[in-house]
Design a protein around this motif. Sequence first.
Motif, PDB file in Angstrom:
ATOM      1  N   TYR A   7      -7.105  -6.606  -6.261  1.00 11.43           N
ATOM      2  CA  TYR A   7      -5.683  -6.000  -6.675  1.00 11.43           C
ATOM      3  C   TYR A   7      -4.918  -7.151  -6.975  1.00 11.43           C
ATOM      4  O   TYR A   7      -4.828  -8.362  -6.429  1.00 11.43           O
ATOM      5  CB  TYR A   7      -5.270  -5.271  -5.428  1.00 11.43           C
ATOM      6  CG  TYR A   7      -5.885  -4.403  -5.072  1.00 11.43           C
ATOM      7  CD1 TYR A   7      -5.714  -3.032  -5.559  1.00 11.43           C
ATOM      8  CD2 TYR A   7      -6.700  -4.337  -3.860  1.00 11.43           C
ATOM      9  CE1 TYR A   7      -6.578  -1.713  -5.434  1.00 11.43           C
ATOM     10  CE2 TYR A   7      -7.487  -3.180  -3.600  1.00 11.43           C
ATOM     11  CZ  TYR A   7      -7.532  -1.892  -4.379  1.00 11.43           C
ATOM     12  OH  TYR A   7      -8.200  -0.853  -3.781  1.00 11.43           O
ATOM     13  N   ILE A  33      -1.224  -3.980  -9.476  1.00 10.71           N
ATOM     14  CA  ILE A  33      -0.352  -3.348  -8.495  1.00 10.71           C
ATOM     15  C   ILE A  33       1.049  -4.065  -8.775  1.00 10.71           C
ATOM     16  O   ILE A  33       1.171  -4.865  -9.340  1.00 10.71           O
ATOM     17  CB  ILE A  33      -0.666  -3.484  -7.076  1.00 10.71           C
ATOM     18  CG1 ILE A  33      -1.035  -4.849  -6.949  1.00 10.71           C
ATOM     19  CG2 ILE A  33      -1.989  -2.614  -6.948  1.00 10.71           C
ATOM     20  CD1 ILE A  33      -1.265  -5.000  -5.243  1.00 10.71           C
ATOM     21  N   GLU A  38       1.498  -1.773  -1.330  1.00  5.39           N
ATOM     22  CA  GLU A  38       0.849  -0.557  -2.001  1.00  5.39           C
ATOM     23  C   GLU A  38      -0.426  -0.436  -1.364  1.00  5.39           C
ATOM     24  O   GLU A  38      -0.986   0.812  -1.407  1.00  5.39           O
ATOM     25  CB  GLU A  38       1.076  -0.666  -3.515  1.00  5.39           C
ATOM     26  CG  GLU A  38       2.381  -0.247  -3.941  1.00  5.39           C
ATOM     27  CD  GLU A  38       2.269  -0.441  -5.489  1.00  5.39           C
ATOM     28  OE1 GLU A  38       3.100   0.156  -6.076  1.00  5.39           O
ATOM     29  OE2 GLU A  38       1.599  -1.592  -5.861  1.00  5.39           O
ATOM     30  N   VAL A  39      -1.136  -1.461  -1.259  1.00  6.97           N
ATOM     31  CA  VAL A  39      -2.649  -1.263  -0.902  1.00  6.97           C
ATOM     32  C   VAL A  39      -2.860  -2.021   0.582  1.00  6.97           C
ATOM     33  O   VAL A  39      -3.838  -1.560   1.221  1.00  6.97           O
ATOM     34  CB  VAL A  39      -3.649  -1.846  -1.800  1.00  6.97           C
ATOM     35  CG1 VAL A  39      -3.801  -1.036  -3.097  1.00  6.97           C
ATOM     36  CG2 VAL A  39      -3.189  -3.161  -2.238  1.00  6.97           C
ATOM     37  N   ARG A  42      -0.971   0.307   4.803  1.00  6.97           N
ATOM     38  CA  ARG A  42      -0.595   1.594   4.941  1.00  6.97           C
ATOM     39  C   ARG A  42      -0.815   2.369   6.024  1.00  6.97           C
ATOM     40  O   ARG A  42      -1.914   2.192   6.555  1.00  6.97           O
ATOM     41  CB  ARG A  42      -1.120   2.184   3.628  1.00  6.97           C
ATOM     42  CG  ARG A  42      -1.127   1.537   2.229  1.00  6.97           C
ATOM     43  CD  ARG A  42       0.263   1.479   1.696  1.00  6.97           C
ATOM     44  NE  ARG A  42       0.824   2.860   1.333  1.00  6.97           N
ATOM     45  CZ  ARG A  42       2.030   2.987   1.081  1.00  6.97           C
ATOM     46  NH1 ARG A  42       2.768   1.895   0.680  1.00  6.97           N
ATOM     47  NH2 ARG A  42       2.420   4.108   0.433  1.00  6.97           N
TER      48      ARG A  42
ATOM     49  N   LYS B  98      -7.063   4.039  -8.743  1.00  9.10           N
ATOM     50  CA  LYS B  98      -5.632   4.084  -8.661  1.00  9.10           C
ATOM     51  C   LYS B  98      -5.474   5.412  -9.050  1.00  9.10           C
ATOM     52  O   LYS B  98      -6.035   6.075 -10.066  1.00  9.10           O
ATOM     53  CB  LYS B  98      -5.030   3.337  -9.678  1.00  9.10           C
ATOM     54  CG  LYS B  98      -3.605   3.260  -9.930  1.00  9.10           C
ATOM     55  CD  LYS B  98      -3.198   2.218 -10.852  1.00  9.10           C
ATOM     56  CE  LYS B  98      -1.551   2.258 -11.215  1.00  9.10           C
ATOM     57  NZ  LYS B  98      -0.873   1.175 -11.908  1.00  9.10           N
ATOM     58  N   SER B 107       2.174   5.925  -7.993  1.00 11.32           N
ATOM     59  CA  SER B 107       0.904   5.682  -7.880  1.00 11.32           C
ATOM     60  C   SER B 107       0.054   5.411  -6.274  1.00 11.32           C
ATOM     61  O   SER B 107       0.848   4.793  -5.580  1.00 11.32           O
ATOM     62  CB  SER B 107       0.575   4.361  -8.607  1.00 11.32           C
ATOM     63  OG  SER B 107       0.736   4.403 -10.042  1.00 11.32           O
ATOM     64  N   PHE B 109      -3.539   4.229  -4.292  1.00 11.09           N
ATOM     65  CA  PHE B 109      -4.643   3.356  -4.359  1.00 11.09           C
ATOM     66  C   PHE B 109      -5.679   3.876  -3.375  1.00 11.09           C
ATOM     67  O   PHE B 109      -5.762   2.985  -2.175  1.00 11.09           O
ATOM     68  CB  PHE B 109      -4.255   1.872  -4.438  1.00 11.09           C
ATOM     69  CG  PHE B 109      -3.122   1.506  -5.379  1.00 11.09           C
ATOM     70  CD1 PHE B 109      -3.693   0.939  -6.825  1.00 11.09           C
ATOM     71  CD2 PHE B 109      -1.941   1.559  -5.063  1.00 11.09           C
ATOM     72  CE1 PHE B 109      -2.872   0.655  -7.592  1.00 11.09           C
ATOM     73  CE2 PHE B 109      -0.927   1.265  -5.897  1.00 11.09           C
ATOM     74  CZ  PHE B 109      -1.303   0.589  -7.173  1.00 11.09           C
ATOM     75  N   LEU B 155      -6.836   7.436   5.614  1.00  9.82           N
ATOM     76  CA  LEU B 155      -6.483   7.182   4.412  1.00  9.82           C
ATOM     77  C   LEU B 155      -7.878   6.760   3.398  1.00  9.82           C
ATOM     78  O   LEU B 155      -8.057   7.006   2.416  1.00  9.82           O
ATOM     79  CB  LEU B 155      -5.591   6.078   4.369  1.00  9.82           C
ATOM     80  CG  LEU B 155      -4.688   6.084   2.808  1.00  9.82           C
ATOM     81  CD1 LEU B 155      -3.870   7.230   2.683  1.00  9.82           C
ATOM     82  CD2 LEU B 155      -3.855   4.863   3.042  1.00  9.82           C
TER      83      LEU B 155
END
Lengths: 328, 275
Positions: A7, A33, A38-39, A42, B98, B107, B109, B155
């Motif tokens: 990423y 990204i 975002e990755v 989370r 994505k 978005s 991932f 997730l």
Amino acid sequence: MKFSAVYIEREVAEHDSVQRIITQVGDSPIVMIERYGEVFNRAGQNFRLQKRAPALILAKKHGKTVLPAPEGYGFERGRGFYFSHMLNCLYDCRYCFLQGMYRSAHYVLFVNFEDFMAGIDSEASNHKENTVFYSGYDCDSLAMEPVSAFCKSFVPFFASRPESVLEIRTKSTQVRQLLNFKAVDNCVIAMSLTPESASNRWEHKVPALSKRLQALKKLQLAGWKIAIRFEPVIAEPGVDGDYDKLFKRVFSVLAANELHSVSLGEFRLPAQFHKTLVKLYPDDNLLARETVRQDGMLSLLEGGEVLLKSLEDKLLSYVDRSCYYRCA
Amino acid sequence: MPTNSESVLVTLVVALPIESRPLQNFFQMKPLRGTRNIYQSEEEVRLLITGIGRSNVKRSLAMLTSGELSEQSLSAWLNIGIAGHRTLPVGETMVANKISCAASARSAFPTPVLVSRNYGEVITVDEPEVNYPQNAAYDMEASAFWDVASRNGILDLVQCCKLVSDNPHHGVEKITTALIEEIFNDALQEIRQHVDSLRELALEQQQLASDPVPFLEIADQTHLSVNQALQIRRLCQRLIVLNKERELENILDAGYKNGRELIHALREALQSSSE
């Protein structure tokens, strides 16, 4: 090197390091990204599950890049700071606090080394006495050297700043880059070691003790300052004998009188991290053992002062007390 | 460690009945009683047919995850469906790394846990995309699927796999039921691999979360408060991990009827001797 994915934060996509790394990651899928959050980390992510096939995240570190080191973290007196150019580690040590700290096992590599360097210069200029900068608090500094080029960048940087000290914490044998340099006097390579039986049991994917000792020997012969961190000490039956063997082996390979420093430190975890680790690894022997809690930290009931004192006595038969400290 | 490891469900989510048929046959699924759009196989693969578009997906998934079927066991989720793609040939498969919603520009991932020939972005649109402006798969469900499924479980076990049905050389007007069936039939072995991978990962998590058998026996025989149950569960787990199963059996044989006394006995057993 192969990752399950790479990423890349859009902001650093054109950074020289990113361009170099892209050529090294083979056919790992590349995903753009906006921010690494975002990755990474989370809600609902699972560290244990991700550890099976971690991805690499190339990101920019925002905000403070250099932070005060915890009290008693290192050997050196005076001001201590740490910086984390990376989050998470190639290895999978069952006692590691990183498993409790993050929900994600992906590796985050902050590529804006220039900002870390500015942060280091800023802290160094704020203090008249020698300042120590520790790397390897949230990662292993050497393990990803072919990708991160951490040593390639930071060793020359510190070489030109003799008033500051760089301590690189590692369990890696990736010393080729260091051996390409002339030894730098204010740079210390600190290897964490546990007895072979403990390493085999708890330190998954870590290079064999023999290989690490050989790497250290090469560095010592090349004039590098070597430190040994005998951490974490994990109390269990026969541990005294295990350390007898370990000390004997280490000091038959390395010149004890040339070591920068040695230390001992018990297995300890913040209580909250321990709780998270238990959820991730309820089937793990180490995390099922009786613990004692002090000041929010958990350590093994079987450990404690008597054990550490005993190991300390053994260790001090090999090294001078002046180069020894106990990790707080 | 002997535990009460239950089975896990892998839930496949498709939009169209025509997409579901090859999957039903391949996994030998039967309709779930009392439902019109849910099928399940004996090997714990479940199939949900949602209808086309984001709102249908949200409604169907919400019903599934909030109803009585939601409590069954840990589930991994796999959205499968046809999609258009600018460069991939018709019939090719692609795992999403994505998922973007064209309407909201948000978005997500998916964690890269599935092995595939192709990985890429899935962009969910509300009308069929015929111009393929980006090098991505265009579908009408994935982002809604993600929004709901990602709130129901781990997730990392929410995944999306698209089968290319159209591209600039083979437009949407050429999509037929026969083509969809053919595309799905050709992809069944790969879908099977994805299902097996997800099942393996989910099962590992399920086993870790399962109650140790001795704890189930205790809970069956003794009235415990929630707090006591949590403590006893972990104490049993620890005794098993530390190879003190004999001590645990002795405590069970002693027939404690009081949660507090039982906790005390289990604690003593843990402290009594080192490994």
